[in-house]
Design an enzyme around this catalytic site. Sequence first.
Site, mmCIF file in Angstrom:
data_model
loop_
_atom_site.group_PDB
_atom_site.id
_atom_site.type_symbol
_atom_site.label_atom_id
_atom_site.label_comp_id
_atom_site.label_asym_id
_atom_site.label_seq_id
_atom_site.Cartn_x
_atom_site.Cartn_y
_atom_site.Cartn_z
ATOM 1 N N ARG A 48 0.817 -1.219 0.000
ATOM 2 C CA ARG A 48 0.000 0.000 0.000
ATOM 3 C C ARG A 48 0.848 1.265 0.000
ATOM 4 N NH1 ARG A 48 -2.271 2.828 4.129
ATOM 5 N NH2 ARG A 48 -1.812 1.204 5.672
ATOM 6 N N TYR A 102 -12.369 13.634 -20.163
ATOM 7 C CA TYR A 102 -12.907 12.286 -19.998
ATOM 8 C C TYR A 102 -14.126 12.324 -19.070
ATOM 9 C CZ TYR A 102 -13.221 7.573 -17.995
ATOM 10 O OH TYR A 102 -13.673 6.370 -17.523
ATOM 11 N N ASP A 174 -4.017 14.898 -18.266
ATOM 12 C CA ASP A 174 -4.294 13.505 -18.611
ATOM 13 C C ASP A 174 -3.666 13.269 -19.981
ATOM 14 O OD1 ASP A 174 -5.340 11.070 -19.435
ATOM 15 O OD2 ASP A 174 -7.260 11.391 -18.438
ATOM 16 N N LYS A 199 -4.622 1.748 -20.843
ATOM 17 C CA LYS A 199 -4.684 2.030 -22.275
ATOM 18 C C LYS A 199 -3.339 1.755 -22.952
ATOM 19 C CE LYS A 199 -8.851 3.474 -21.223
ATOM 20 N NZ LYS A 199 -8.847 3.723 -19.783
#
Length: 389
Positions: A48, A102, A174, A199
Site C-alpha cells: 500500500r 474524460y 491527462d 490504455k
Amino acid sequence: MSEEKLGLNTICTHVGEIKDEQFKGAVSPIYMSTSYQFEDVDVKRYPRYFNTPNQEFLSKKIAALEHAEAAMIFGSGMAAISTTLFAFLKAGDHLVVQNTLYGGTTNFIREEFPKHNIEYTFTNGFNVSDFENAIKPNTKLILIETPSNPLLTITDIKAVADLAKSKGIVTCIDNTFASPVNQNPIDLGIDIVMHSATKYLGGHSDILAGAIASSNEHIDTIWNVGKNLGGSLSDFTVWMLERSIKTLGLRVKAQNRNAKKMAKFLDAHIDIKKVYYPGLKSHPQYELAKSQMKGFGGMLSFELADGLDASQFQKALKLIKPSMSLAGVESTMLSPHKTSHALLTQEQRDSLGISDNLIRFSVGIESRKDLMNDIEQAIHSVKKSQLIS
C-alpha cells in the site's frame, strides 16, 4: 549511460528492469510478497506504500518515459486522477477544469468535490484565454486533457503551463490519449502527468492500472494521500505492465500510422459526416498538434452520415470489436454516449458536441486494408437492412 541519452525503445525495454541476480533471467523477477522485513533495512516495503520491488522499478521506467524525476503506479487511471486531485485540493480551494475532458473525471469532480467543499470551474473552451477567465484567487490547480476524449481537441500545453506558473498554480494533464511516445508535457512546463495505464501503457486490453509522473516534491505530496486512500496495484499486474511497456514504442508508432491512414479514408468517405483527428490538416488545431506532439496518436472519432444508425453499424462489424476501453493492439469502436460519457446528462453531452451518432475509433495494428474493408461491409450492411425495412 544517462537515461536522457537513451532511445525510446531502449527506455521501454531496459530502464526500470529488475536484474535477476540469482538465475540471470532475461526478464524482471516478480516479487509477490505482501510482507517484508522491517528491521535493519534501507526501505520498509509494504504494497500500500507503493514501494514493493516491482512497483519501485516500474515507476522508474514511467518516470524516464515522461522525462520526470519520479512516478507512481495505481490500481486504475481514476485512482491516479482522484488521488492527485485530493493531494492538491482541500476545502475552500478551487480547480480549473478543461471542459473537453474524460467523462469519468468530469463525473468524479461533479459528484465528489461538493462533499468536500472544493470549488471548480469548467472552462468555456480549451483556449488559454478560457483558462485565464476561469481562474479565481483561490485556484490551486488546473487540469487539462489533450488530445481530449472523445473529440480530439488540442489544448496549447505550454501556454496553459506558462499561465499557471505566472500565478503560482499547479498544472496536471491527462496524457492517456497521446502516450509518452507522442507527447511529453513536462518538457512543455506541466507539473504532473497522469495516465490510465490500462490504455497505451498496457496496450493489450488485459491490465487495469494508472500512473502519474512528476517532480520528487509533487510525488511525495501525492504519496502522502495515496497511502491513505489505498489505490495501489498488485505486483503481478505491475509485472505485466512492465512487460507490456517494452513494446510501447513499437505499438504506438504502428497505431499512429494506421490511424492517420484511417482518418484520411473516413474523411473522404461519402457515408461519413465528420472526422475528428488532429493529424488531418482540416483539424482546427492541426498546426498546434504538430508543434507539441511527435505523433498524432491512434485515436480518432467520426460521425456517420445522417440516417445511418451507429448501433447497427457497430453490430455489423466483423473484425473491429465494438468494445469498451481503448488503445489495445486490436481495433475497437464504441459510442461515447453509451460508455465513456454515459454518466453525463444528455444536456451535458450536447453542450460538448458528443452526439448519439458519434463513434470513437481506437485504431490497432491490423492491416489497414482489412480495417477499411470491415468498415465498408458494415456500412453496406446497415444500408441494406434499412432499405429492406
